[in-house]
Design a protein around this motif. Structure first.
Motif, short mmCIF file in Angstrom:
data_model
loop_
_atom_site.label_atom_id
_atom_site.label_comp_id
_atom_site.label_asym_id
_atom_site.label_seq_id
_atom_site.Cartn_x
_atom_site.Cartn_y
_atom_site.Cartn_z
N GLN A 1 -73.40 12.82 1.96
CA GLN A 1 -74.37 13.80 2.47
C GLN A 1 -74.95 13.38 3.81
O GLN A 1 -75.05 14.19 4.74
CB GLN A 1 -75.48 13.96 1.43
N ASP A 2 -75.33 12.11 3.93
CA ASP A 2 -76.00 11.63 5.16
C ASP A 2 -75.05 10.95 6.13
O ASP A 2 -75.49 10.52 7.20
CB ASP A 2 -77.12 10.67 4.79
N THR B 1 -73.78 8.01 5.97
CA THR B 1 -74.23 6.63 6.17
C THR B 1 -73.70 5.77 5.04
O THR B 1 -73.22 6.28 4.01
CB THR B 1 -75.76 6.55 6.22
#
Length: 624
Positions: A70-71, A73
């Protein structure tokens, strides 16, 4: 525009996740949940399927992977210590109780304790109860129950599927993942009282590079429809199908044996052994595969084109193309975790707690990092004699056990103490766990976070279960009717198979949930003894309470018989009250009818005296 972006449904508690609900359309991300956005999945099922994956990820300590996608990262340093899995296990075990018992109302009257004759209804109820328990043992029902209920608590839904196995001679029970379940719900699905007339179980089959097989979609369909004429399998064409069966003239269609044609209504009726009146409805089974390349963009699991389908063949040679199962019901039971409020689906027990789990995971991650600096603290070394060295020439010293550091005059070593921050993080974790216990309505003693030795009393522990009781009552209410329907279907399938041991009407069956509270067995025994002795509690109720408290009582009726067979004082009182030896014998479980009177014993040497005594008066006695 604001209203169009605001969605409230069974899964709206997950809207704070951008991967689950994008800011524009509130739909799951195709990157994170590709399976939920497949072309054949209906749009109304996108959020449901994505939520199942989300809940499973939290329960398996994989929420960090969703956050990573989602991010964009690296979230591998995120700590997840199994709090969602622990909550699911606790709710499931307490909801099921220690043991689950299949009971038929009226079966306890099959062996009356007062010696009267049992009614045919009671005998039939006891017979069905015994047979269903035997079926449950053969089908490992307890194992299936645990498997299904864990899915229901975690994901919000679970599905049972029944099928008749001619080889085994009994109905087979399967648990289906709710992600494969696609009911054809009507537009007014808000009224969930009626089960849909058509359901699908669908999943993708991966391609096989060894055989060159393409990726396929397999769909299993059960649907109710009017009874039609008889069909037979035809495998001579390019693909196996079912075709109508005709009489010798090749024109007159044949009907299934026992069916009756009604020319006025132009319908075919069938008398099912579990119904009082004939029915015009039957259940059809279709099992087919489609190449994913053949599924058009405007088609979903409900509207697939049968022209591109490949129908599968059963082990007995029957082609599964609208095969008449000769049942008037769909042999599947959908069990929601909660009482449906706005449709067909239940709500996961994790749904309202996900943000709390995120806070716990964040605090645990911070605690893990802070504990590293507390266990290996940061050291500062002051050496005034190194003033002439440039900053670039300063060396980093790695401190190890037993290491000696030489310092000049005025030198010093100091540490950066991070233990207060670590203690505060641990206090925050305890606070979040208390909030979790409060919001989930699971007391600390049920979650295993309370030390029993620190509880003020057993009564206080019992009171702590107060918030959980309404929760479990609501969950049981959502399930009671479903399991009663499941056991009715089992009885009907035995009758459809014409099993010789299954006769008589279909009866109501209940699944009795076990107790979940810790039980004071000695206290229960004392209460039962006093209640039965003082006459304020029946023996049947007392034995049932002992069984629920965990005493090894396999059969309540047999236990009562063993108890009564040793109560001679009570038997004497029964004899005084009734004057009936039959009633006393039935009470004690023995035959106490007196033996017939034995013949008199004649001793040697008394035959003459007996003859003289037996001579009638008036006859001659020798010389007299």
């Amino acid at each position: 525009m604001g209203l169009a972006r605001f969605i409230v449904d069974r899964w709206s508690a997950l809207n704070y996740k951008s991967a689950f609900a994008d800011p524009s359309y509130k739909q799951p991300s195709r990157e994170v949940f590709p399976h939920a956005r497949r072309s054949w999945v209906p749009k109304e099922d996108w959020r449901r399927l994505a939520s199942y994956t989300m809940f499973a990820a939290y329960a398996h300590n994989q929420a960090w992977e969703i956050a990573s996608i989602q991010d964009h990262t690296d979230a591998s340093a995120r700590r997840e210590f199994g709090d969602p899995a622990m909550l699911v296990a606790s709710i499931t075990s307490h909801m099921l109780g220690r043991q689950q018992t299949i009971t038929v109302p009226g079966a306890e009257d099959a062996e009356p304790s007062d010696g009267t004759t049992a009614t045919p209804e009671a005998l039939h109820a006891a017979d069905v109860q015994e047979k269903l328990r035997a079926w449950a043992k053969a089908e490992q029902f307890t194992l299936r129950l645990q498997q299904a209920e864990r899915k229901a608590v975690r994901e919000g839904d679970t599905v049972y599927l029944l099928g008749l196995d001619a080889t085994k001679g009994r109905p087979r029970l399967s648990v289906i993942d709710p992600g494969f379940y696609f009911p054809d719900l009507p537009d007014n699905a808000g009224d969930s009282a009626d089960y849909p007339d058509r359901i699908h179980f669908a999943w993708e089959v991966d391609p096989d590079p060894l055989t060159g097989a393409k990726a396929k979609l397999r769909r299993l369909t059960y649907e109710l429809g009017p009874i039609g004429t008889r069909t037979v399998s035809d495998s001579d064409g390019p693909r196996p199908v079912r075709v109508p069966a005709y009489d010798m003239d090749g024109i007159t269609p044949l009907m299934t044996g026992g069916d009756v044609y009604n020319p006025e209504a132009e319908t075919i009726s069938r008398q099912y052994p579990w119904n009082d009146e004939p029915s015009t409805i039957t259940c059809y089974l279709t099992d087919a595969e489609w190449d994913l390349d053949d599924i058009k963009a405007d088609q979903d699991v409900h509207t697939l084109d049968y022209r591109y389908a490949t129908f599968l063949t059963r082990s007995d040679g029957e082609v599964l193309d609208h095969l008449d199962l000769q049942l008037d019901f769909i042999p599947a039971v959908h069990v929601p975790n909660t009482i449906p409020e706005d449709g067909h689906w239940g709500e996961s027990s994790l749904s309202p707690l996900l943000q709390l789990f995120d806070e716990l995971q964040g605090t645990d991650t911070d605690s893990s990092q802070a504990s590293g600096t507390t266990g290996a603290p940061i050291l500062g070394i002051v050496n005034p004699e190194s003033k002439g060295s440039r900053r670039s020439e300063q060396k980093k010293i790695r401190v190890q056990p037993g290491m000696v550091v030489e310092m000049g005059q005025g030198g010093n070593i100091f540490t950066v103490d991070t233990s207060p921050q670590l203690a505060e993080l641990r206090n925050k974790t305890a606070e979040l766990q208390d909030r979790l216990s409060l919001n989930s309505r699971m007391p600390a003693v049920a979650l295993g976070t309370l030390d029993p030795t620190k509880a003020p009393s057993g009564f206080a522990i019992d009171l702590s279960y107060g918030p959980m009781e309404p929760l479990l009552d609501s969950m049981h209410l959502a399930r009671d009717g479903k399991y009663s329907l499941l056991f009715k279907m089992v009885q009907r399938l035995f009758k459809a198979f014409q099993h010789p041991d299954w006769t008589g009407p279909v009866v109501d069956v209940e699944l009795a949930w076990g107790t979940y509270k810790p039980t004071d067995r000695a206290g229960v025994l004392q209460q039962v003894s006093a209640g039965v002795k003082d006459g304020v509690m029946s023996l049947e109720t007392g034995v049932r309470l002992l069984a629920e408290a965990g005493y090894p009582v396999d059969d309540i009726g047999e236990e009562i018989e063993r108890i009564q067979s040793r109560q001679f004082e009570a038997a004497r009182a029964l004899a005084d009250a009734t004057g009936s030896t039959d009633a006393v014998g039935d009470y004690l479980g023995i035959d106490i009818n007196p033996d017939p009177t034995p013949p008199p014993i004649v001793l040697p040497g008394n035959e003459e005296a007996d003859d003289q005594e037996e001579q009638p008066p008036g006859e001659s006695r020798g010389n007299e």
